[in-house]
Design an enzyme around this catalytic site. Structure first.
Site, short mmCIF file in Angstrom:
data_model
loop_
_atom_site.label_atom_id
_atom_site.label_comp_id
_atom_site.label_asym_id
_atom_site.label_seq_id
_atom_site.Cartn_x
_atom_site.Cartn_y
_atom_site.Cartn_z
N HIS A 154 -19.20 184.63 51.30
CA HIS A 154 -18.46 183.60 50.96
C HIS A 154 -19.90 181.89 50.42
O HIS A 154 -19.49 181.35 49.78
CB HIS A 154 -18.00 182.91 52.12
CG HIS A 154 -16.70 183.81 52.25
ND1 HIS A 154 -15.15 183.59 51.03
CD2 HIS A 154 -16.80 184.96 52.75
CE1 HIS A 154 -14.36 185.00 51.28
NE2 HIS A 154 -14.76 185.42 52.19
N ASP A 362 -23.43 174.54 47.64
CA ASP A 362 -22.30 175.20 47.80
C ASP A 362 -21.69 176.69 47.64
O ASP A 362 -22.49 177.18 46.52
CB ASP A 362 -21.09 174.83 47.49
CG ASP A 362 -19.60 174.37 48.49
OD1 ASP A 362 -19.52 174.73 49.00
OD2 ASP A 362 -19.41 173.38 48.54
#
Ligand code: ADP
Length: 458
Positions: A154, A362
């Site tokens: 992720h 991110d």
């Protein structure tokens, strides 16, 4: 339908925790196919637990184990969050290398694999999530499981030059090659990993995501994670959302509104964002008194030292900006260090003219997608998005910025605030189309499709 055994650090064992995108996606998949979800209970204990807590919910078996205090410190706090997290977010300067913590990390991966093994039946697929369990596929092979194992990361995967700073990089990569399908958020992450495997382990690409390495052939591909797009759009017009919008409306008193929503984390670029807000008020007197910025930032991982320091830094910066620019009836930058309900967040997104999503790094950043889905088609707000957020690879309708360049972010904010309606609508339509097409169901379907076909591919 193929049964799934999902493994992740935290599970959605409690219905309330199923609100987030990922939790919903895995939960829906498990409910449809049947299977088990294995992970940490969230509790720590003195002695290593012999068994695990198990319960059934709508045909899904949850298997949750406590961690000893020692495991929690070594595996979770130190190795996952002070070694892997900083390195994978390109922050070599913040890594606290610790080989004992790696042993604890490997130990917990092995213990979870042992817990999982008896629950995996012939014909099942195993789906492992995130940076807490990079070694889990290898651990399951040691427990004798030969069937398909998929892994989805992720968070970002760094450039090989950065990954090699992690002393255990070779061991980790070799273990990862025991997976059959490895999924990353962006093409950049995928190509970083393949380049690393090619340079350090002699990998060869066979086409269509197939890679031959260390006597195995696996699929390494990009699966950008999505959100439950239509549901979020509905949430943004719910009663709770409207109440939140009304409440903040009283505070705004007709001023424009820019919003940021992030966990407090050094990857989110919050001090840099605050600097940019200061620069905006400095360079553009027309927005003084006319714009309020609200940053919602719930503390996370408060046991990790770097996070405590960041909190202090943000308090100071916000204080300085409000001291410099604020007025009797105007607070330029509000900073709320707490959580809000998803519906409330959706309501706030909907009435904002600007969404500030400016992380330094991110994996994907779901807030960017949520902000877009919450907008009113007749009068949409503008998304300002860091080029270092995974979502920037697909979200072309955003104003893409370098979050390190405070002056440029300030200009982007001014540009967004003065953008004509037709341009805002055009950008928003383009963003919405991508987010709806590439939603959470699309993501899950793509990944599971490749995973269930892994045995044929091999
Ligand atoms: P990360 O996973 O690194 O925290 P993402 O942006 O990908 O970042 O996902 C964060 C999720 O958490 C989003 O769904 C967002 O709506 C939610 N969230 C973030 N901040 C808050 C908050 N203050 N209150 C409630 N939910 C939040």
């Amino acid at each position: 339908m193929t049964r799934i055994v999902a493994i992740s650090n935290r599970t959605a064992g409690e219905a309330a925790s199923r609100a987030g995108g990922l939790a919903v996606a895995v939960w829906e998949a498990l409910k449809a196919s049947g299977g088990s979800w294995i992970g940490w209970s969230g509790d720590t204990v003195e002695e290593q637990p012999r068994g695990a807590t198990t319960f059934n919910d709508e045909g899904v078996e949850f298997v949750l184990t406590d961690l000893t205090q020692e495991e929690f410190n070594g595996y979770y706090i130190t190795y996952a969050n002070r070694n892997i997290w900083p390195i994978f977010h390109y922050r070599v300067d913040l890594a606290h290398f610790d080989s004992e913590a790696f042993d604890a990390y490997a130990g917990v991966n092995q213990r979870i694999a042992r817990l999982a093994r008896p629950r995996i039946k012939d014909g099942d697929v195993v789906w492992v999530h995130d940076y807490h369990f990079l070694l889990l596929g290898d651990c399951l092979r040691r427990e004798g499981w030969r069937g398909p194992i998929g892994f989805f990361l992720h968070i970002p995967f760094p450039a090989p030059e950065i990954f090699r700073a992690l002393p255990e990089h070779a061991q980790i990569a070799r273990a990862m090659c025991e997976y059959d399908v490895i999924g990353f958020q962006t093409e950049r992450d995928t190509s970083n990993f393949i380049r690393y495997l090619t340079e350090d382990h002699g990998a060869a690409e066979l086409g269509e995501g197939r890679v031959k390495v260390l006597n195995r052939t696996l699929t390494i591909k990009t699966y950008p994670i999505g959100i439950d797009a239509e549901d979020f759009a509905e949430l943004a017009v719910s009663e709770k959302a409207q109440d939140a919008a009304t409440r903040i409306g009283r505070f705004l008193g007709g001023r424009s509104f820019a919003i940021g929503v992030d966990r407090i984390d050094y990857s989110k670029g919050l001090p840099e964002r605050f600097e940019a807000v200061g620069k905006l008020f400095d360079a553009h007197p027309d927005v003084r008194g006319a714009l309020s910025v609200t940053q919602i930032a719930p503390p996370s991982r408060s046991k990790v030292e770097e996070y405590q320091e960041l909190r202090l830094q943000l308090d100071q910066l916000a204080g300085r900006i409000n001291g410099d620019y604020g007025d009797l009836d105007w607070i330029p930058l509000r900073y709320l260090a707490r959580s809000f309900d998803r519906a409330e967040l959706a309501g706030l997104f909907r009435i904002a003219q600007v969404g500030l999503v400016t992380p330094l790094r991110d994996g994907m950043n779901l807030v960017a997608k949520e902000f877009v889905m919450a907008q009113d088609e007749a009068d949409p707000g503008v998304l300002i998005l860091s080029e270092f957020a995974g979502s920037a690879e697909r979200l072309r309708g955003a104003i893409v910025v370098n979050p390190h360049n405070a002056a440029a972010v300030a200009e982007a904010m001014h540009y967004a605030l003065t953008m004509p309606l037709d341009q805002r609508v055009e950008r928003w339509r383009e963003l919405r189309e991508t987010i709806v097409a590439e939603d959470i169901d699309w993501w899950r379907g793509n990944f599971l499709n490749d995973l269930t076909r892994a045995p044929e591919a091999a």
